[in-house]
Scaffold this motif. Structure first.
Motif, PDB file in Angstrom:
ATOM      1  N   THR A  74     -16.471 -15.739  15.450  1.00  0.00           N
ATOM      2  CA  THR A  74     -17.535 -15.132  16.600  1.00  0.00           C
ATOM      3  C   THR A  74     -18.774 -14.863  15.827  1.00  0.00           C
ATOM      4  OG1 THR A  74     -17.110 -13.073  17.401  1.00  0.00           O
ATOM      5  CG2 THR A  74     -15.919 -15.053  18.728  1.00  0.00           C
ATOM      6  N   LYS A  75     -18.268 -14.379  14.444  1.00  0.00           N
ATOM      7  CA  LYS A  75     -19.531 -12.930  13.702  1.00  0.00           C
ATOM      8  C   LYS A  75     -19.801 -11.886  14.854  1.00  0.00           C
ATOM      9  CE  LYS A  75     -20.139 -16.157  10.558  1.00  0.00           C
ATOM     10  NZ  LYS A  75     -18.609 -16.176   9.884  1.00  0.00           N
ATOM     11  N   ASN A  76     -19.096 -10.734  15.353  1.00  0.00           N
ATOM     12  CA  ASN A  76     -18.673  -9.835  16.583  1.00  0.00           C
ATOM     13  C   ASN A  76     -18.170  -8.760  15.323  1.00  0.00           C
ATOM     14  OD1 ASN A  76     -19.787 -11.192  18.484  1.00  0.00           O
ATOM     15  ND2 ASN A  76     -17.504 -11.338  19.509  1.00  0.00           N
ATOM     16  N   VAL A  77     -19.056  -7.690  15.397  1.00  0.00           N
ATOM     17  CA  VAL A  77     -18.340  -6.358  14.321  1.00  0.00           C
ATOM     18  C   VAL A  77     -17.944  -5.608  15.748  1.00  0.00           C
ATOM     19  CG1 VAL A  77     -19.495  -4.851  12.875  1.00  0.00           C
ATOM     20  CG2 VAL A  77     -20.729  -6.889  13.377  1.00  0.00           C
ATOM     21  N   TYR A  78     -16.909  -5.369  14.482  1.00  0.00           N
ATOM     22  CA  TYR A  78     -16.035  -3.642  15.358  1.00  0.00           C
ATOM     23  C   TYR A  78     -16.448  -2.623  14.856  1.00  0.00           C
ATOM     24  CZ  TYR A  78     -14.664  -7.922  18.505  1.00  0.00           C
ATOM     25  OH  TYR A  78     -13.991  -9.164  18.642  1.00  0.00           O
ATOM     26  N   GLU A  79     -16.463  -1.969  15.046  1.00  0.00           N
ATOM     27  CA  GLU A  79     -16.815  -0.643  14.046  1.00  0.00           C
ATOM     28  C   GLU A  79     -15.898   0.152  14.267  1.00  0.00           C
ATOM     29  OE1 GLU A  79     -20.669   0.881  15.507  1.00  0.00           O
ATOM     30  OE2 GLU A  79     -21.887  -0.592  14.434  1.00  0.00           O
ATOM     31  N   VAL A  80     -14.938   1.117  13.928  1.00  0.00           N
ATOM     32  CA  VAL A  80     -13.680   1.188  13.461  1.00  0.00           C
ATOM     33  C   VAL A  80     -13.927   2.644  13.080  1.00  0.00           C
ATOM     34  CG1 VAL A  80     -10.416   1.429  12.633  1.00  0.00           C
ATOM     35  CG2 VAL A  80     -12.283  -0.999  12.976  1.00  0.00           C
ATOM     36  N   ARG A  81     -14.351   3.793  13.959  1.00  0.00           N
ATOM     37  CA  ARG A  81     -14.344   5.332  13.139  1.00  0.00           C
ATOM     38  C   ARG A  81     -13.832   6.019  13.110  1.00  0.00           C
ATOM     39  NH1 ARG A  81     -17.448   1.969  10.644  1.00  0.00           N
ATOM     40  NH2 ARG A  81     -20.125   1.455  11.474  1.00  0.00           N
ATOM     41  N   ASN A  82     -13.649   7.323  12.448  1.00  0.00           N
ATOM     42  CA  ASN A  82     -13.012   8.200  13.135  1.00  0.00           C
ATOM     43  C   ASN A  82     -11.815   7.944  12.742  1.00  0.00           C
ATOM     44  OD1 ASN A  82     -15.698   9.826  13.315  1.00  0.00           O
ATOM     45  ND2 ASN A  82     -15.159   9.199  15.159  1.00  0.00           N
ATOM     46  N   GLY A  83     -11.128   7.100  11.948  1.00  0.00           N
ATOM     47  CA  GLY A  83      -9.182   6.672  11.876  1.00  0.00           C
ATOM     48  C   GLY A  83      -8.920   7.642  11.205  1.00  0.00           C
ATOM     49  N   VAL A  84      -7.715   7.954  11.845  1.00  0.00           N
ATOM     50  CA  VAL A  84      -7.053   9.318  11.082  1.00  0.00           C
ATOM     51  C   VAL A  84      -5.671   8.563  11.591  1.00  0.00           C
ATOM     52  CG1 VAL A  84      -5.978  11.465  11.163  1.00  0.00           C
ATOM     53  CG2 VAL A  84      -8.125  11.176  12.229  1.00  0.00           C
ATOM     54  N   PHE A  85      -4.295   8.701  10.481  1.00  0.00           N
ATOM     55  CA  PHE A  85      -2.914   8.440  10.525  1.00  0.00           C
ATOM     56  C   PHE A  85      -2.602   8.940   9.924  1.00  0.00           C
ATOM     57  CE2 PHE A  85      -5.130   6.301   5.971  1.00  0.00           C
ATOM     58  CZ  PHE A  85      -4.388   6.159   5.334  1.00  0.00           C
ATOM     59  N   THR A  86      -1.449   9.571  10.675  1.00  0.00           N
ATOM     60  CA  THR A  86      -0.554  11.067  10.804  1.00  0.00           C
ATOM     61  C   THR A  86       0.935  10.983  10.673  1.00  0.00           C
ATOM     62  OG1 THR A  86      -2.405  12.177  12.056  1.00  0.00           O
ATOM     63  CG2 THR A  86      -0.375  13.176  11.568  1.00  0.00           C
ATOM     64  N   GLN A  87       1.215  11.577   9.006  1.00  0.00           N
ATOM     65  CA  GLN A  87       2.640  11.007   9.400  1.00  0.00           C
ATOM     66  C   GLN A  87       3.038   9.679   9.567  1.00  0.00           C
ATOM     67  OE1 GLN A  87       5.332  14.417  10.904  1.00  0.00           O
ATOM     68  NE2 GLN A  87       4.034  15.530  10.097  1.00  0.00           N
ATOM     69  N   ILE A  88       2.781   8.452   9.239  1.00  0.00           N
ATOM     70  CA  ILE A  88       3.535   7.673   9.174  1.00  0.00           C
ATOM     71  C   ILE A  88       4.665   7.324   7.928  1.00  0.00           C
ATOM     72  CG2 ILE A  88       3.172   4.690   8.657  1.00  0.00           C
ATOM     73  CD1 ILE A  88       0.831   6.263  10.973  1.00  0.00           C
ATOM     74  N   PRO A  89       5.195   7.187   8.696  1.00  0.00           N
ATOM     75  CA  PRO A  89       6.462   6.083   8.551  1.00  0.00           C
ATOM     76  C   PRO A  89       6.301   4.876   7.522  1.00  0.00           C
ATOM     77  CG  PRO A  89       7.031   6.080  10.273  1.00  0.00           C
ATOM     78  CD  PRO A  89       5.295   6.431  10.166  1.00  0.00           C
ATOM     79  N   TYR A  90       6.811   4.893   5.782  1.00  0.00           N
ATOM     80  CA  TYR A  90       6.661   4.309   4.946  1.00  0.00           C
ATOM     81  C   TYR A  90       8.218   3.520   3.952  1.00  0.00           C
ATOM     82  CZ  TYR A  90       5.772   6.270   0.962  1.00  0.00           C
ATOM     83  OH  TYR A  90       6.393   7.354  -0.080  1.00  0.00           O
ATOM     84  N   GLU A  91       7.750   1.988   4.009  1.00  0.00           N
ATOM     85  CA  GLU A  91       8.688   1.389   3.228  1.00  0.00           C
ATOM     86  C   GLU A  91       8.635   1.150   2.031  1.00  0.00           C
ATOM     87  OE1 GLU A  91      11.903  -0.759   5.549  1.00  0.00           O
ATOM     88  OE2 GLU A  91      11.380   0.288   7.446  1.00  0.00           O
ATOM     89  N   GLN A  92       9.216   1.139   1.274  1.00  0.00           N
ATOM     90  CA  GLN A  92       9.110   0.415  -0.039  1.00  0.00           C
ATOM     91  C   GLN A  92       9.851   0.108  -0.701  1.00  0.00           C
ATOM     92  OE1 GLN A  92       8.115   4.364  -2.513  1.00  0.00           O
ATOM     93  NE2 GLN A  92       7.548   2.995  -4.356  1.00  0.00           N
TER      94      GLN A  92
END
Length: 178
Positions: free
Chosen positions: A160-178
């Motif tokens: 559609t060519k719609n633009v989604y503005e993702v702003r002020n994003g914060v990720f906090t203590q995200i558990p990750y697997e390696q």
């Protein structure tokens, strides 16, 4: 870019399945205090927390990629998801203060945005490589395998060519697997 879009949809689908499974109780869905992603998307609030926010590290193009994603499950009829992907030479060298953009070829950041309405109307949008896409690592706990940071990007729906503005994003203590 098409491959990333497919990865995004698979990733968000796995999280969605985990979050709405009949075998999970509320404690499983909302999890511990670890793992929260917040952002503003086209002016609307986004929040993913508990097991609906997760990350993994994998080999990618001779280096590594850290994929962080979450689903806002506040409305189960309209699931909204975001991803932030860091493409880096070596995950073990990732440190607090590292900054990323969509235009730096040393430390690349991309992202995605998806909406699933009643399981049958999916919108998927991904970033293009652009300087306006930015992210930073604000904390990393390698013992507990938790990562925190900030992000901002524009995601574009290829159809559609719609633009989604993702702003002020914060990720906090995200558990990750390696």
């Amino acid at each position: 870019m098409r491959l990333f879009r497919i990865e995004l949809m698979i990733f968000l689908g796995v999280i969605t399945f985990a979050c709405v499974s009949d075998d999970l109780d509320e404690a499983d869905i909302f999890g511990s205090e670890e793992g929260e992603i917040t952002a503003t998307i086209n002016g609307s609030s986004f929040r993913s927390f508990g097991v609906s926010s997760t990350a993994f590290v994998e080999d990618f193009a001779g280096g590594d990629q850290l994929v962080i994603g979450g689903i806002d499950i506040s409305d189960l009829d309209r699931l909204t998801g975001v991803t932030v992907v860091f493409i880096i030479p070596d995950f073990s060298a990732l440190s607090v203060g590292d900054t990323f953009s969509g235009s730096s070829m040393d430390m690349i950041m991309t992202g995605g945005y998806a909406i699933d309405i009643n399981g049958d109307n999916t919108i998927g949008a991904t970033t293009e490589l652009a300087a306006s896409n930015t992210a930073a690592i604000t904390a990393i706990d390698r013992n507990r395998k938790l990562v925190s940071g900030t992000f901002s990007y524009n995601a574009i729906d290829e159809d559609t060519k719609n633009v989604y503005e993702v702003r002020n994003g914060v990720f906090t203590q995200i558990p990750y697997e390696q």
